[in-house]
Design a protein around this motif. Structure first.
Motif, mmCIF file in Angstrom:
data_model
loop_
_atom_site.group_PDB
_atom_site.id
_atom_site.type_symbol
_atom_site.label_atom_id
_atom_site.label_comp_id
_atom_site.label_asym_id
_atom_site.label_seq_id
_atom_site.Cartn_x
_atom_site.Cartn_y
_atom_site.Cartn_z
ATOM 1 N N ALA A 204 0.825 -1.208 0.000
ATOM 2 C CA ALA A 204 0.000 0.000 0.000
ATOM 3 C C ALA A 204 0.858 1.256 0.000
ATOM 4 O O ALA A 204 1.956 1.277 0.557
ATOM 5 N N ARG A 205 0.331 2.325 -0.594
ATOM 6 C CA ARG A 205 1.044 3.604 -0.604
ATOM 7 C C ARG A 205 0.929 4.301 0.749
ATOM 8 O O ARG A 205 1.849 4.996 1.175
ATOM 9 N N GLU B 16 -4.823 4.854 3.814
ATOM 10 C CA GLU B 16 -6.073 4.829 3.057
ATOM 11 C C GLU B 16 -6.017 3.804 1.935
ATOM 12 O O GLU B 16 -6.974 3.050 1.695
ATOM 13 N N HIS B 17 -4.870 3.739 1.242
ATOM 14 C CA HIS B 17 -4.704 2.760 0.165
ATOM 15 C C HIS B 17 -4.698 1.341 0.733
ATOM 16 O O HIS B 17 -5.196 0.398 0.099
ATOM 17 N N TYR B 18 -4.140 1.150 1.932
ATOM 18 C CA TYR B 18 -4.126 -0.157 2.600
ATOM 19 C C TYR B 18 -5.556 -0.673 2.763
ATOM 20 O O TYR B 18 -5.871 -1.826 2.426
ATOM 21 N N GLU C 162 -8.213 0.305 1.157
ATOM 22 C CA GLU C 162 -8.801 0.104 -0.175
ATOM 23 C C GLU C 162 -8.368 -1.236 -0.766
ATOM 24 O O GLU C 162 -9.194 -1.994 -1.308
ATOM 25 N N LEU C 163 -7.066 -1.553 -0.682
ATOM 26 C CA LEU C 163 -6.579 -2.820 -1.219
ATOM 27 C C LEU C 163 -7.206 -4.007 -0.490
ATOM 28 O O LEU C 163 -7.657 -4.975 -1.120
#
Length: 660
Positions: free
Chosen positions: A605-606, A609-611, A613-614
């Motif tokens: 993850a970036r 929030e991206h974590y 989402e993934l």
């Protein structure tokens, strides 16, 4: 020798009772030679030799006594003590078995057999032997047996059960320092830090020269913190405590270091912060209180470099798993491998790793004695498997048992110890400028993640969610790390997943001793509110059930700041998508390194929030989940049977040794 033999014997025993052992021996040796069938002369001769540390001589004397006096149990019991002192615990146990068969009501015999069983790592049998001893010892002589029974239970990770015998020991002997010390350990392992501190301070009151127990009391650290503010407050207090102790007088006793607790708190590594400053400050506090020891001179001659690997009891399980694929593949024309293991772990390690081409060294559990044994082995380079997970492995490097020494990923942070030469890591997991995180010289391997690993073998019987009491209609997100690794920064990630996916259930696994599980549960209830109802804390699983669990969940989650290592090999080997966050710390970057080794970075993850989402996308979209499972099946061969781990390790040894 014209004097009456009985008078000679009495004088010898008077000398022994006053601690004048050499004078006692000077009288007993000729007396025993003259009267070889007189039990008091021969057995006391052997016992004085044992008390002088001349164990092999004591064994010879007492073996003769047993041969001449086979029906005298005390000869066998004393022989067993001498054999244990000579480092022959299995032989001692054989003698104890026969002696106790002949005299089953010998309380001291059962007690000493329990001690020999602890020497060989057979804690359950030791517990049974101590319990038998208590049946035959009068109450005034029970405290040491109760204390050692508690030690065995603590080693078995049953600290709550150890409390009762310790409190019984202290009821009989209120000022028994060893029982107060063990009580402190038992309470600390259960998370009762205030009571533990009181027990440690009581040891310091009873033995003022053992000031290090008061230091340990001042540095007790929670396993699970409520939030980042609590972590920062504790770390500020830690720095202030080190400063407060810096100018106090007192030296550390080398013979007691393995029981001292004077090392930096091991839980430091779970806090998600860079630790070089604190670890260095702690080492600087200890340095003037320890003997200044120069490393041995480099060895000259010999066709092969002698490499030592050292691990102590309690840590051999992961060590075995991590090195069993490496050791057979090392170049034995260039390297002689010495595996040094503290005695209770020896049988297990040797049975798992074998004898083919290895030299085994059984180490004393005392740090100073183990260091002397390692020095006598004349090593060129010593690899410390862990440095800082307990007192023994933290203090061993201070004694400079080899000309060069290094550590690596098993305890993945700087040691802070001035005499540790290298920290071996991987370019796949270290950021630019990583040297600033280490007091040691950082050496990185370019293309492997430390070990030659076997892929996990799925359980013979495929498991279902029902085997774990889990519902079929839920999306299962598993974080398989122990509760200490579940940093407060994990909580908003879990909340985000539970909010975005109404069918989500987050699965965590409790600790073996349980002390960390309840504080984690309470923190999640406080911080997640109603969402915590969809968080399940499972008990620890057997290896087979754990792999079966990996097969029935939808996605795996790395906690921030401390990713999986062996658990990541497991998840990726089972083609289970594993979501991870990047970290500047080695302990938080292991999964990312494995992904980079496979050439798959889409699940790194970036940001938080991206974590979320993934994780939600993979868990809720069967097609996407299958895509990642297929990609992992195609790519995970790169992290198993990895010959780079062998070649790059040997190249690193050459660099450390100056051979390249």
């Amino acid at each position: 020798m014209n004097e009456n033999p009985e008078r000679i014997l009495k004088r010898a025993l008077d000398h022994a009772g006053a601690g004048r052992l050499e004078e006692a021996l000077a009288l007993l040796a000729p007396l025993a030679a003259r009267y070889p069938k007189v039990p008091a002369a021969v057995i006391n001769h052997g016992e004085i030799l044992r008390r002088l540390g001349r164990f092999d001589e004591a064994v010879a004397v007492l073996e003769n006594a047993v041969a001449r006096l086979p029906d005298l149990p005390v000869a066998r019991f004393n022989l067993a003590l001498a054999l244990r002192g000579a480092g022959r615990p299995e032989d001692a146990l054989a003698v104890y078995r026969e002696a106790l068969r002949r005299q089953p009501d010998h309380g001291d015999g059962w007690y000493n057999q329990g001690n020999a069983l602890l020497d060989t790592g057979r804690e359950e049998e030791a517990v049974a032997s101590y319990r038998r001893a208590l049946k035959h010892l009068p109450p005034p002589r029970q405290p040491r047996t109760l204390n050692n029974l508690a030690s065995a239970l603590i080693l078995l990770r049953r600290p709550a059960e150890s409390e009762a015998p310790l409190r019984d020991a202290l009821a009989l002997s209120p000022d028994y320092p060893d029982a107060h010390l063990n009580l402190g350990v038992a309470l600390e392992r259960q998370g009762h830090l205030g009571a533990a501190a009181g027990a440690y301070r009581r040891v310091g009151e009873l033995r003022p020269e053992h000031w290090w127990h008061a230091l340990h009391a001042d540095l007790l650290c929670p396993d699970v913190f409520d939030d980042n503010a609590a972590i920062d407050t504790w770390r500020d207090d830690y720095a202030a405590t080190l400063a407060r102790w810096r100018d106090r007088p007192g030296h550390l006793d080398p013979a007691l270091l393995h029981l001292s607790g004077a090392e930096p708190p091991p839980t430091l590594m779970y806090q998600g912060r860079a630790d070089r400053a604190l670890k260095t400050a702690h080492a600087n506090l200890l340095a003037p209180r320890l003997p200044a020891i120069e490393p041995p001179a480099p060895r000259s001659g010999g066709d092969r470099r002698r490499i030592g690997l050292v691990v102590n009891h309690g840590h051999e399980g992961i060590f075995i798993r991590s090195v069993q694929g490496v050791l057979p593949r090392l170049d034995r024309q260039r390297f002689e491998i010495v595996v040094a293991v503290t005695r209770p772990a020896l049988n297990r390690a040797r049975a798992a790793l074998g004898d083919d081409g290895l030299t085994w060294l059984a180490l004393s559990p005392r740090v100073d004695q183990a260091a002397e044994q390692l020095r006598a082995a004349r090593l060129d380079l010593l690899y410390h498997w862990e440095v800082g997970s307990d007192s023994f492995n933290y203090f061993l490097p201070w004694f400079r048992p080899a000309p060069l020494q290094y550590t690596s990923w098993a305890w993945p942070l700087t040691t802070g110890i001035p005499g540790m030469d290298f920290f071996l890591s991987s370019d796949l997991a270290e950021p630019e400028g990583a040297q600033d995180l280490y007091r040691e010289t950082l050496l990185t391997m370019p293309g492997n993640m430390f070990t030659w690993a076997e892929p996990p073998t799925p359980p013979e019987r495929p498991m279902t969610r029902a085997d774990f009491g889990l519902a079929d209609g839920e999306h299962l997100y598993l974080c398989a790390q122990n509760p200490r690794k579940i940093h407060p920064d994990f909580d908003p990630l879990a909340a985000g997943i539970l909010e975005r996916d109404p069918r989500a259930r987050v699965l965590l696994i409790g600790s073996r001793e349980g002390a960390e599980t309840e504080p984690l549960r309470q923190r999640l209830q406080r911080r997640l509110g109603a969402l915590a109802e969809r968080v399940t804390l499972l008990p620890r699983q057997s290896r087979e059930r754990y792999l079966g669990l990996l097969d029935v969940v939808d996605v795996a989650l790395d906690p921030p700041h401390y990713s999986g290592a062996n658990t990541s090999f497991d998840a990726l080997g089972m083609a289970l998508p594993l979501i991870t966050l990047p970290s500047p710390l080695l302990r938080g970057a292991f999964t990312g390194g494995l992904y980079r080794r496979m050439g798959l970075t889409g699940l790194i993850a970036r940001d938080p929030e991206h974590y979320v989402e993934l994780a939600v996308s993979v868990a809720t979209d069967p097609a996407l989940r299958q895509h990642w499972r297929d990609a992992l099946r195609r790519g995970n061969g790169a992290i198993f049977h990895d010959d780079r781990a062998i070649g790059e390790l040997q190249n690193a040894w050459d660099i450390m040794l100056g051979d390249r």
